[in-house]
Design a protein around this motif. Structure first.
Motif, PDB file in Angstrom:
ATOM      1  N   PHE A  45       0.801  -1.226   0.000  1.00 25.09           N
ATOM      2  CA  PHE A  45       0.000   0.000   0.000  1.00 25.09           C
ATOM      3  C   PHE A  45       0.832   1.273   0.000  1.00 25.09           C
ATOM      4  N   TYR A  46       2.136   1.155   0.258  1.00 25.30           N
ATOM      5  CA  TYR A  46       2.962   2.363   0.216  1.00 25.30           C
ATOM      6  C   TYR A  46       4.426   1.986   0.049  1.00 25.30           C
ATOM      7  N   LEU A 119      18.547   6.298  -6.175  1.00 24.88           N
ATOM      8  CA  LEU A 119      17.605   6.000  -5.095  1.00 24.88           C
ATOM      9  C   LEU A 119      16.169   6.314  -5.530  1.00 24.88           C
ATOM     10  N   ALA A 120      15.964   7.488  -6.132  1.00 25.20           N
ATOM     11  CA  ALA A 120      14.620   7.871  -6.584  1.00 25.20           C
ATOM     12  C   ALA A 120      14.113   6.915  -7.660  1.00 25.20           C
ATOM     13  N   PHE A 121      14.980   6.505  -8.562  1.00 21.70           N
ATOM     14  CA  PHE A 121      14.587   5.597  -9.639  1.00 21.70           C
ATOM     15  C   PHE A 121      14.188   4.226  -9.087  1.00 21.70           C
ATOM     16  N   ALA A 122      14.940   3.743  -8.087  1.00 23.47           N
ATOM     17  CA  ALA A 122      14.597   2.454  -7.472  1.00 23.47           C
ATOM     18  C   ALA A 122      13.204   2.510  -6.851  1.00 23.47           C
ATOM     19  N   GLU A 123      12.892   3.626  -6.195  1.00 25.71           N
ATOM     20  CA  GLU A 123      11.557   3.796  -5.603  1.00 25.71           C
ATOM     21  C   GLU A 123      10.488   3.784  -6.692  1.00 25.71           C
ATOM     22  N   LEU A 124      10.701   4.545  -7.743  1.00 26.44           N
ATOM     23  CA  LEU A 124       9.715   4.620  -8.829  1.00 26.44           C
ATOM     24  C   LEU A 124       9.526   3.275  -9.525  1.00 26.44           C
ATOM     25  N   GLN A 125      10.605   2.544  -9.733  1.00 22.81           N
ATOM     26  CA  GLN A 125      10.488   1.218 -10.352  1.00 22.81           C
ATOM     27  C   GLN A 125       9.584   0.306  -9.526  1.00 22.81           C
ATOM     28  N   GLU A 126       9.775   0.319  -8.214  1.00 22.13           N
ATOM     29  CA  GLU A 126       8.955  -0.521  -7.341  1.00 22.13           C
ATOM     30  C   GLU A 126       7.487  -0.076  -7.355  1.00 22.13           C
ATOM     31  N   ILE A 127       7.261   1.220  -7.286  1.00 18.89           N
ATOM     32  CA  ILE A 127       5.879   1.725  -7.311  1.00 18.89           C
ATOM     33  C   ILE A 127       5.197   1.310  -8.609  1.00 18.89           C
ATOM     34  N   VAL A 128       5.858   1.512  -9.733  1.00 17.72           N
ATOM     35  CA  VAL A 128       5.275   1.157 -11.032  1.00 17.72           C
ATOM     36  C   VAL A 128       5.016  -0.347 -11.111  1.00 17.72           C
ATOM     37  N   ALA A 129       5.946  -1.158 -10.614  1.00 19.96           N
ATOM     38  CA  ALA A 129       5.759  -2.616 -10.643  1.00 19.96           C
ATOM     39  C   ALA A 129       4.520  -3.019  -9.847  1.00 19.96           C
ATOM     40  N   TYR A 130       4.328  -2.443  -8.665  1.00 20.87           N
ATOM     41  CA  TYR A 130       3.152  -2.785  -7.863  1.00 20.87           C
ATOM     42  C   TYR A 130       1.877  -2.196  -8.457  1.00 20.87           C
ATOM     43  N   GLN A 131       1.952  -0.996  -9.015  1.00 23.34           N
ATOM     44  CA  GLN A 131       0.752  -0.418  -9.629  1.00 23.34           C
ATOM     45  C   GLN A 131       0.310  -1.231 -10.840  1.00 23.34           C
ATOM     46  N   THR A 132       1.242  -1.853 -11.536  1.00 23.26           N
ATOM     47  CA  THR A 132       0.918  -2.703 -12.679  1.00 23.26           C
ATOM     48  C   THR A 132       0.046  -3.879 -12.266  1.00 23.26           C
ATOM     49  N   ILE A 133       0.192  -4.339 -11.023  1.00 24.38           N
ATOM     50  CA  ILE A 133      -0.625  -5.461 -10.540  1.00 24.38           C
ATOM     51  C   ILE A 133      -1.756  -4.981  -9.624  1.00 24.38           C
ATOM     52  N   GLY A 134      -2.063  -3.681  -9.675  1.00 21.92           N
ATOM     53  CA  GLY A 134      -3.223  -3.149  -8.957  1.00 21.92           C
ATOM     54  C   GLY A 134      -2.983  -2.776  -7.509  1.00 21.92           C
ATOM     55  N   GLN A 135      -1.738  -2.646  -7.091  1.00 20.47           N
ATOM     56  CA  GLN A 135      -1.426  -2.265  -5.715  1.00 20.47           C
ATOM     57  C   GLN A 135      -0.788  -0.875  -5.699  1.00 20.47           C
ATOM     58  N   LEU A 137      -2.063   1.974  -5.574  1.00 21.05           N
ATOM     59  CA  LEU A 137      -2.714   2.865  -6.534  1.00 21.05           C
ATOM     60  C   LEU A 137      -3.045   4.243  -5.971  1.00 21.05           C
ATOM     61  N   ASP A 138      -3.072   4.393  -4.665  1.00 21.29           N
ATOM     62  CA  ASP A 138      -3.369   5.700  -4.074  1.00 21.29           C
ATOM     63  C   ASP A 138      -2.127   6.566  -3.923  1.00 21.29           C
ATOM     64  N   GLN A 139      -0.967   5.997  -4.194  1.00 20.87           N
ATOM     65  CA  GLN A 139       0.280   6.725  -4.002  1.00 20.87           C
ATOM     66  C   GLN A 139       0.581   7.586  -5.225  1.00 20.87           C
ATOM     67  N   LEU A 140       0.790   8.866  -4.986  1.00 24.11           N
ATOM     68  CA  LEU A 140       1.090   9.813  -6.059  1.00 24.11           C
ATOM     69  C   LEU A 140       2.557  10.233  -5.996  1.00 24.11           C
ATOM     70  N   PRO A 141       3.128  10.651  -7.128  1.00 27.51           N
ATOM     71  CA  PRO A 141       4.499  11.160  -7.108  1.00 27.51           C
ATOM     72  C   PRO A 141       4.597  12.443  -6.300  1.00 27.51           C
ATOM     73  N   GLU A 142       5.795  12.735  -5.838  1.00 29.20           N
ATOM     74  CA  GLU A 142       6.023  13.979  -5.110  1.00 29.20           C
ATOM     75  C   GLU A 142       5.640  15.157  -5.998  1.00 29.20           C
ATOM     76  N   GLY A 143       4.968  16.131  -5.420  1.00 30.87           N
ATOM     77  CA  GLY A 143       4.611  17.342  -6.153  1.00 30.87           C
ATOM     78  C   GLY A 143       3.347  17.235  -6.987  1.00 30.87           C
ATOM     79  N   VAL A 144       2.642  16.117  -6.921  1.00 22.17           N
ATOM     80  CA  VAL A 144       1.413  15.943  -7.699  1.00 22.17           C
ATOM     81  C   VAL A 144       0.232  15.993  -6.742  1.00 22.17           C
ATOM     82  N   GLY A 145      -0.774  16.786  -7.093  1.00 20.72           N
ATOM     83  CA  GLY A 145      -1.936  16.932  -6.232  1.00 20.72           C
ATOM     84  C   GLY A 145      -3.229  17.026  -7.006  1.00 20.72           C
ATOM     85  N   LYS A 146      -4.233  17.648  -6.402  1.00 16.96           N
ATOM     86  CA  LYS A 146      -5.581  17.733  -6.979  1.00 16.96           C
ATOM     87  C   LYS A 146      -5.622  18.451  -8.324  1.00 16.96           C
ATOM     88  N   ASN A 147      -4.858  19.523  -8.475  1.00 16.59           N
ATOM     89  CA  ASN A 147      -4.879  20.241  -9.753  1.00 16.59           C
ATOM     90  C   ASN A 147      -4.444  19.342 -10.902  1.00 16.59           C
TER      91      ASN A 147
END
Length: 165
Positions: A45-46, A119-135, A137-147
Motif C-alpha cells: 500500500f505504500y 535512489l529515486a529511480f529504485a523507488e519509482l520502479q517498485e511503485i510502477v511494478a506494484y501499480q501494474t498489478i493493482g497495488q 494505486l493511491d500513491q502519487l508522485p512527489e509534487g502531484v496533487g488535486k490540480n
C-alpha cells in the motif's frame, strides 16, 4: 522512547519490522508497507525512499511508525491526517497485520546527483511494478496533487474500453 521500545510497541500492535532496522548503521534504500493475513497474500500500500530508513520510520518528527504509535495507540486519532499512519490504522482495524520490507540501495558515488537519482529511480520502479498489478494505486508522485488530477481527469482519462471520457 528508544528505537527498540518503538520497535517492540509496533510489533505488539501488529506491525512487523525487519530486525536490521535496529542495527547501528544507517540504511539507505526503499521501504515497502504491506498489509496481509499471511505472507502469500500480502498487498503493498505504500513505498518510500530514504537515506535514513530507521529515522524515516521511527523518529519522532517524521517517522511513519512513530506517528502511528503516537496518534493511534495513544488515542489521539483526531490529530492525525498523515497518509501512512492512517492506512496502517485502517488495515489493522480490518484485522490485517502490517509488514515492512527494506531494499537497500547503493548510495556511494562520486556524484551526489547520480546517487540521489539512483535512489529515486529504485523507488519509482517498485511503485510502477506494484501499480501494474493493482497495488499502491493511491500513491502519487512527489509534487502531484488535486490540480494535476483534475487536469488528467478532464484531458487524458480513459474508460475501461480505452476510450477517452
Amino acid at each position: 522512547m528508544t528505537y527498540e521500545n518503538k520497535y517492540k510497541l509496533a510489533e505488539k500492535s501488529g506491525i512487523m519490522l525487519p530486525k536490521e532496522i535496529l542495527k547501528g548503521e544507517n540504511i539507505v534504500g526503499i521501504y515497502e508497507f504491506f498489509y496481509y493475513t499471511n505472507d502469500s497474500d500480502k498487498i503493498c500500500f505504500y513505498i518510500g525512499k530514504s537515506t535514513n530508513i530507521k529515522g524515516r520510520l521511527l523518529d519522532s518528527s517524521e517517522g511513519h511508525i512513530y506517528r502511528y504509535l503516537k496518534y493511534y495507540i495513544q488515542n489521539n486519532k483526531l490529530e492525525c491526517n498523515y497518509y501512512v499512519p492512517s492506512k496502517i490504522d485502517e488495515y489493522i482495524n480490518k484485522g490485517y497485520k502490517i509488514k515492512l520490507e527494506i531494499k537497500e540501495i547503493d548510495y556511494k558515488d562520486t556524484s551526489f546527483s547520480r546517487a540521489a537519482h539512483r535512489l529515486a529511480f529504485a523507488e519509482l520502479q517498485e511503485i510502477v511494478a506494484y501499480q501494474t498489478i493493482g497495488q499502491c494505486l493511491d500513491q502519487l508522485p512527489e509534487g502531484v496533487g488535486k490540480n494535476e488530477e483534475n487536469f488528467w481527469n478532464n484531458n487524458y482519462k480513459l474508460d475501461n474500453n480505452n476510450l477517452k471520457i
